[in-house]
Scaffold this motif. Structure first.
Motif, PDB file in Angstrom:
ATOM      1  N   GLN A  94       0.832  -1.211   0.000  1.00 56.54           N
ATOM      2  CA  GLN A  94       0.000   0.000   0.000  1.00 56.54           C
ATOM      3  C   GLN A  94       0.860   1.251   0.000  1.00 56.54           C
ATOM      4  O   GLN A  94       0.643   2.176  -0.787  1.00 56.54           O
ATOM      5  CB  GLN A  94      -0.896   0.021   1.245  1.00 56.54           C
ATOM      6  N   LEU A  95       1.831   1.299   0.906  1.00 54.95           N
ATOM      7  CA  LEU A  95       2.648   2.502   1.063  1.00 54.95           C
ATOM      8  C   LEU A  95       3.467   2.799  -0.193  1.00 54.95           C
ATOM      9  O   LEU A  95       3.551   3.946  -0.628  1.00 54.95           O
ATOM     10  CB  LEU A  95       3.567   2.358   2.276  1.00 54.95           C
ATOM     11  N   ALA A  96       4.063   1.777  -0.775  1.00 56.24           N
ATOM     12  CA  ALA A  96       4.869   1.986  -1.976  1.00 56.24           C
ATOM     13  C   ALA A  96       4.016   2.538  -3.117  1.00 56.24           C
ATOM     14  O   ALA A  96       4.421   3.470  -3.822  1.00 56.24           O
ATOM     15  CB  ALA A  96       5.537   0.676  -2.386  1.00 56.24           C
ATOM     16  N   ALA A  97       2.831   1.973  -3.285  1.00 53.22           N
ATOM     17  CA  ALA A  97       1.926   2.458  -4.335  1.00 53.22           C
ATOM     18  C   ALA A  97       1.451   3.876  -4.032  1.00 53.22           C
ATOM     19  O   ALA A  97       1.347   4.719  -4.936  1.00 53.22           O
ATOM     20  CB  ALA A  97       0.734   1.515  -4.466  1.00 53.22           C
ATOM     21  N   ALA A  98       1.171   4.158  -2.762  1.00 55.68           N
ATOM     22  CA  ALA A  98       0.693   5.490  -2.368  1.00 55.68           C
ATOM     23  C   ALA A  98       1.751   6.553  -2.650  1.00 55.68           C
ATOM     24  O   ALA A  98       1.432   7.652  -3.122  1.00 55.68           O
ATOM     25  CB  ALA A  98       0.316   5.491  -0.896  1.00 55.68           C
ATOM     26  N   LYS A  99       2.994   6.252  -2.371  1.00 53.15           N
ATOM     27  CA  LYS A  99       4.062   7.223  -2.607  1.00 53.15           C
ATOM     28  C   LYS A  99       4.234   7.494  -4.099  1.00 53.15           C
ATOM     29  O   LYS A  99       4.429   8.645  -4.518  1.00 53.15           O
ATOM     30  CB  LYS A  99       5.371   6.720  -1.993  1.00 53.15           C
ATOM     31  N   LEU A 101       6.564  18.639  -2.580  1.00 58.10           N
ATOM     32  CA  LEU A 101       6.653  17.258  -3.026  1.00 58.10           C
ATOM     33  C   LEU A 101       6.957  16.320  -1.854  1.00 58.10           C
ATOM     34  O   LEU A 101       6.399  15.214  -1.774  1.00 58.10           O
ATOM     35  CB  LEU A 101       7.733  17.128  -4.099  1.00 58.10           C
ATOM     36  N   GLU A 102       7.798  16.767  -0.948  1.00 54.21           N
ATOM     37  CA  GLU A 102       8.089  15.961   0.244  1.00 54.21           C
ATOM     38  C   GLU A 102       6.837  15.809   1.106  1.00 54.21           C
ATOM     39  O   GLU A 102       6.589  14.747   1.671  1.00 54.21           O
ATOM     40  CB  GLU A 102       9.223  16.608   1.040  1.00 54.21           C
ATOM     41  N   GLU A 103       6.049  16.873   1.194  1.00 53.45           N
ATOM     42  CA  GLU A 103       4.803  16.801   1.957  1.00 53.45           C
ATOM     43  C   GLU A 103       3.824  15.831   1.305  1.00 53.45           C
ATOM     44  O   GLU A 103       3.182  15.028   1.978  1.00 53.45           O
ATOM     45  CB  GLU A 103       4.174  18.194   2.046  1.00 53.45           C
ATOM     46  N   PHE A 104       3.719  15.892  -0.028  1.00 56.37           N
ATOM     47  CA  PHE A 104       2.806  15.005  -0.757  1.00 56.37           C
ATOM     48  C   PHE A 104       3.156  13.534  -0.558  1.00 56.37           C
ATOM     49  O   PHE A 104       2.265  12.684  -0.520  1.00 56.37           O
ATOM     50  CB  PHE A 104       2.841  15.340  -2.260  1.00 56.37           C
ATOM     51  N   THR A 105       4.457  13.230  -0.478  1.00 57.67           N
ATOM     52  CA  THR A 105       4.888  11.835  -0.431  1.00 57.67           C
ATOM     53  C   THR A 105       5.191  11.355   0.982  1.00 57.67           C
ATOM     54  O   THR A 105       5.615  10.215   1.161  1.00 57.67           O
ATOM     55  CB  THR A 105       6.128  11.629  -1.321  1.00 57.67           C
ATOM     56  N   GLU A 106       4.957  12.192   1.976  1.00 53.45           N
ATOM     57  CA  GLU A 106       5.125  11.770   3.369  1.00 53.45           C
ATOM     58  C   GLU A 106       4.075  10.700   3.680  1.00 53.45           C
ATOM     59  O   GLU A 106       2.937  10.790   3.232  1.00 53.45           O
ATOM     60  CB  GLU A 106       4.973  12.996   4.279  1.00 53.45           C
ATOM     61  N   ASP A 107       4.459   9.686   4.439  1.00 50.86           N
ATOM     62  CA  ASP A 107       3.623   8.492   4.615  1.00 50.86           C
ATOM     63  C   ASP A 107       2.188   8.806   5.004  1.00 50.86           C
ATOM     64  O   ASP A 107       1.233   8.321   4.380  1.00 50.86           O
ATOM     65  CB  ASP A 107       4.236   7.569   5.682  1.00 50.86           C
ATOM     66  N   THR A 108       1.987   9.611   6.052  1.00 52.83           N
ATOM     67  CA  THR A 108       0.644   9.834   6.580  1.00 52.83           C
ATOM     68  C   THR A 108      -0.203  10.721   5.663  1.00 52.83           C
ATOM     69  O   THR A 108      -1.421  10.794   5.830  1.00 52.83           O
ATOM     70  CB  THR A 108       0.689  10.462   7.987  1.00 52.83           C
ATOM     71  N   HIS A 109       0.436  11.394   4.722  1.00 51.60           N
ATOM     72  CA  HIS A 109      -0.309  12.170   3.718  1.00 51.60           C
ATOM     73  C   HIS A 109      -0.576  11.314   2.490  1.00 51.60           C
ATOM     74  O   HIS A 109      -1.693  11.289   1.968  1.00 51.60           O
ATOM     75  CB  HIS A 109       0.492  13.416   3.308  1.00 51.60           C
ATOM     76  N   ALA A 110       0.452  10.601   2.039  1.00 51.58           N
ATOM     77  CA  ALA A 110       0.349   9.844   0.788  1.00 51.58           C
ATOM     78  C   ALA A 110      -0.698   8.744   0.854  1.00 51.58           C
ATOM     79  O   ALA A 110      -1.462   8.542  -0.096  1.00 51.58           O
ATOM     80  CB  ALA A 110       1.711   9.257   0.416  1.00 51.58           C
TER      81      ALA A 110
END
Length: 302
Positions: free
Chosen positions: A176-181, A200-209
């Motif tokens: 899930q996490l890899a796909a979300a990022k 971009l870092e905010e978008f790909t942060e775990d709890t956001h992504a």
């Protein structure tokens, strides 16, 4: 928190001045949640603003939940919040997916909408989906598109959205996490006119992504529970509601053609094209247009 049924509780906050002009802010995504920066689009001396995290995202619970999470559930939630606040009607303010939800709400409850302020129009039509997930944005960001599709085996790339759905709903959190990022990085690359590494870092942060990718994909797989062209077909229901659209000329996420089509279906709306604007509300020209729109509807002198 407001318990809205179906196992969901949504986080809300209210700011500004009690007795000020009532407004509700509808965030994008779907799945991104609201942030302190979004409050800054309203003069707190003039507005009584309610912001909330839509089902499954931000501080709402359960986290990243897809069950009982549809466009029409959210429209019902907005009405529950309006009733909670005791407003007869309010200004509805939304950008990107928030513009979609604003239109769905306004067309369902036009008597509850005083004005509409919209940004980055997304009507959830097939051509708009294809632009972002098949052909269009891929031509402007070819190297990022390759990274995005590389996450999916070649034999599944005929339907990227469905292929990502399988991974975003996997029982394996790592999958899930890899796909979300990967999903969130692709979107993050398309939303700014100029590169923004912090964003971009905010978008790909775990709890956001994770919530953004899962909920966006869930909505897009289901076409946001809208018939093709529904928001244009029902645009006549907006008659008599003052509206302003702020649209970036170089918006690569939700291109201006959707805003133009909405303007043609809803002639009385004021469409402002920002010549040096992209998609995000934080870009200077977009911010300026949105603040001026909210000031105007509050009766603030220019």
């Amino acid at each position: 928190m407001l318990h809205v049924g179906d196992g969901h509780s949504i986080y809300w906050e209210r700011c500004g001045t009690k007795g000020g002009k009532p407004a509700v802010f509808l965030h994008g995504g779907p799945g991104s949640g609201c942030s302190p920066k979004q409050r800054q689009q309203f003069d707190p001396e003039l507005y009584d603003v309610l912001l909330f995290d839509q089902r499954g995202c931000g501080r709402s619970t359960p986290y990243a939940c897809l069950d009982n999470n549809t466009t029409w559930d959210l429209v019902a939630d907005i009405e529950k919040l309006r009733e909670m606040c005791g407003h007869e009607k309010w200004l509805v303010f939304g950008g990107s997916w928030g513009s979609t939800l604003s239109l769905a709400y306004a067309q369902t409850h036009p008597e509850r909408v005083a004005e509409l302020v919209l940004r980055g129009i997304f009507l959830c039509r097939q051509n708009e989906m294809d632009w972002l997930y098949k052909y269009g944005a891929s031509e402007l960001y070819p190297e990022e598109w390759e990274k995005f599709v590389r996450h999916i085996p070649e034999e599944e790339r005929g339907d990227i959205v469905e292929a990502y759905r399988k991974r975003l709903t996997s029982d394996d959190p790592a999958v899930q996490l890899a796909a979300a990022k990967a999903w969130s990085r692709w979107e993050g690359m398309t939303v700014t006119l100029l590169p923004d590494q912090e964003m971009l870092e905010e978008f790909t942060e775990d709890t956001h992504a994770v919530p953004v990718a899962r909920i966006e994909n869930h909505y897009f797989v289901n076409r946001c529970w809208l018939d093709e062209g529904q928001l244009l077909t029902n645009a006549h229901r907006l008659e008599g509601i003052p509206g302003i659209i702020i649209q970036g000329r170089h918006d690569c996420c939700t291109p201006p053609s959707a805003a133009w089509d909405l303007k043609k279906a809803w002639p009385e709306v004021e469409l402002q094209i920002v010549p040096d604007g992209g998609h995000l509300f934080t870009e200077p020209g977009i911010t300026d247009g949105l603040v001026r729109a909210s000031d105007r509807f509050a009766g603030k002198a220019a």
